[in-house]
Enzyme design. Structure first.
Site, PDB file in Angstrom:
ATOM      1  CB  ALA A  79       3.925 -36.217  -3.182  1.00  0.00           C
ATOM      2  CG  ASP A  80      -0.687 -35.722   1.005  1.00  0.00           C
ATOM      3  OD1 ASP A  80      -1.874 -36.012   1.259  1.00  0.00           O
ATOM      4  OD2 ASP A  80       0.251 -36.480   1.290  1.00  0.00           O
TER       5      ASP A  80
END
Lengths: 321, 130
Positions: B83-84
């Site tokens: 996940a960014d």
């Protein structure tokens, strides 16, 4: 998906299909090109395409660059994609920074420390490789990545932040509600006034892009406070001459806009938005001293240990003066 | 949980004594307490209810669109999901929407796994209902 064919390649030497060790010997000495460190009005953006690196089977060579602790940390990650991102971001930063030292420090010997919220910073050795006293260059750097692209921004200014997002990214949550809850009031109001969802999505991503770059430049990351207080508005920009006095090195999109940061700290920061290969939006936030010189931009594509290429398919889409 | 055999043997060594004023036997539990194994590590991750953990897993799966990737469990680390930062903020928003709460930033930052996220949600709900 960023494709290699988006970039015009100007190869200075062919890639031979040879055993890995020979490959290394053939190219590593011709790649030892050092780089002139940027000063405070220079911004160098380096792009690495993950696909190209994978096609050339370079990942195990890159692992050899990482010091032991980073290699262990990399292998502890259970997700292969996350592992690869870890390897490529660190390889890119290490090889570039080492090149800017003109051979005084090896990429494997570079040391970094993390700020309070995790922003990495170079810790320079007091002596160079040959044991002499040495003054390191003033450099700040920052990294960002999408699935296919990793960007490293390097400057002689004291702080820089960079964020890259895919142009066609669709947020998974209700981003209008997100803006209402987390962004500044002015931004939320403007979002409501936009007519169609596509315009809203574009506006949301542009704001996110800028806030993220700012948060990373100041070393805060994107905290609630940054999202809410670092507000931006945009205006149409004319005439073009104002731009040419502010920025050189990259052409402007015909619809470039003026970025108006609306927060107390704003005069110390300069913001630039780029469109890269018509597929990625990049934002940079750069600390601005008292300099009135135009910002000199340089954007290159690189395959660490192999070659650099000039990037042609980039335009500036927004700028704060 | 102490094993049944340990409990059984410790019970057999407990002394019972009759108080002068009651007919009920008094059992000395102090020795039993000493025999319980330490399980602090387990306690942290088992605090949240399974239903909360499951809802968090559903929220994360929907937000990150990870149907094609490995199954998410309670001990899954958010970092391992690739996940960014926008994903992470969206995840916080999605959890706030799902449970109708506001998550404090300091608490949210310390979270690394799905279970810890569920734990923070329950704590926040308890505070809100107090």
């Amino acid at each position: 998906m960023l494709n290699c064919s988006h970039f015009i390649s100007t190869p200075s030497f062919a890639i031979h299909v040879e055993p890995r060790i020979k490959f290394w010997r053939v190219f590593c000495h011709s790649y030892s090109s050092f780089l002139q460190p940027p000063n405070s009005r220079d911004l160098h953006l380096w792009c690495l395409l993950s696909d190209e690196v994978r096609q050339l089977n370079l990942l195990s060579s890159y692992e050899n660059i990482l010091p032991y602790e980073e290699r262990s940390a990399m292998h502890q990650k259970s997700n292969k994609k996350v592992q690869e991102e870890y390897l490529l971001t660190r390889t890119l930063a290490r090889t570039l920074i080492a090149r800017y030292t003109g051979g005084h420090v090896n990429s494997s010997d570079l040391k970094f420390e993390r700020g309070r919220f995790g922003k990495p910073k170079i810790v320079w050795p007091t002596e160079s490789l040959d044991g002499q006293q040495w003054t390191p260059p003033q450099l700040d750097f920052n990294l960002s990545h999408t699935e296919s692209l990793i960007i490293c921004a390097i400057t002689g200014a004291s702080q820089v932040g960079v964020d890259v997002e895919m142009k066609n990214r669709v947020p998974q949550t209700d981003f209008v509600k997100f803006a209402r809850r987390k962004f500044s009031t002015v931004e939320a109001v403007h979002m409501e006034q936009l007519q169609d969802m596509e315009a809203k999505r574009h506006f949301f991503l542009r704001l996110w892009n800028l806030k993220e770059a700012y948060g990373k430049a100041i070393g805060n990351g994107v905290r609630q406070k940054t999202l809410h207080e670092a507000g931006f508005t945009f205006e149409n920009f004319s005439p073009a001459k104002q731009y040419l006095d502010s920025l050189t090195g990259i052409p402007f999109h015909e619809q470039v806009c003026a970025i108006k940061p609306a927060f107390s700290d704003a005069k110390h920061w300069q913001f630039i938005l780029f469109l890269l290969a018509d597929s990625h939006n990049v934002s940079v936030c750069l600390e601005r001293g008292g300099d009135v010189e135009p910002l000199r931009l340089q954007i290159r594509k690189t395959i660490p240990l192999v070659k650099d290429e000039i990037l042609n398919n980039v335009v500036v889409t927004g700028l704060s003066i | 949980m102490a094993s049944l055999s340990t409990t059984a043997s410790s019970l057999s060594t407990l002394r019972t004594s009759r108080s002068a004023n009651t007919s009920r036997p008094h059992v000395d539990f102090s020795s039993l307490r000493r025999l319980q194994p330490r399980r602090r590590l387990l306690q942290v991750s088992c605090k949240a209810k399974p239903e909360t953990i499951q809802t968090v897993i559903e929220v994360v799966t929907k937000t990150l669109d990870t149907s094609k990737d490995a199954e998410i469990k309670g001990h899954t680390k958010f970092e391992d999901l690739g996940a960014d930062s926008l994903d992470q903020v969206e995840l916080v928003m999605a959890r706030e929407e799902e449970f109708d709460i506001t998550l404090e930033e300091e608490g949210a930052e310390a979270i690394t796994t799905v279970e810890e996220a569920a734990d923070l949600i329950e704590k926040t709900l308890a505070k809100a209902n107090a």
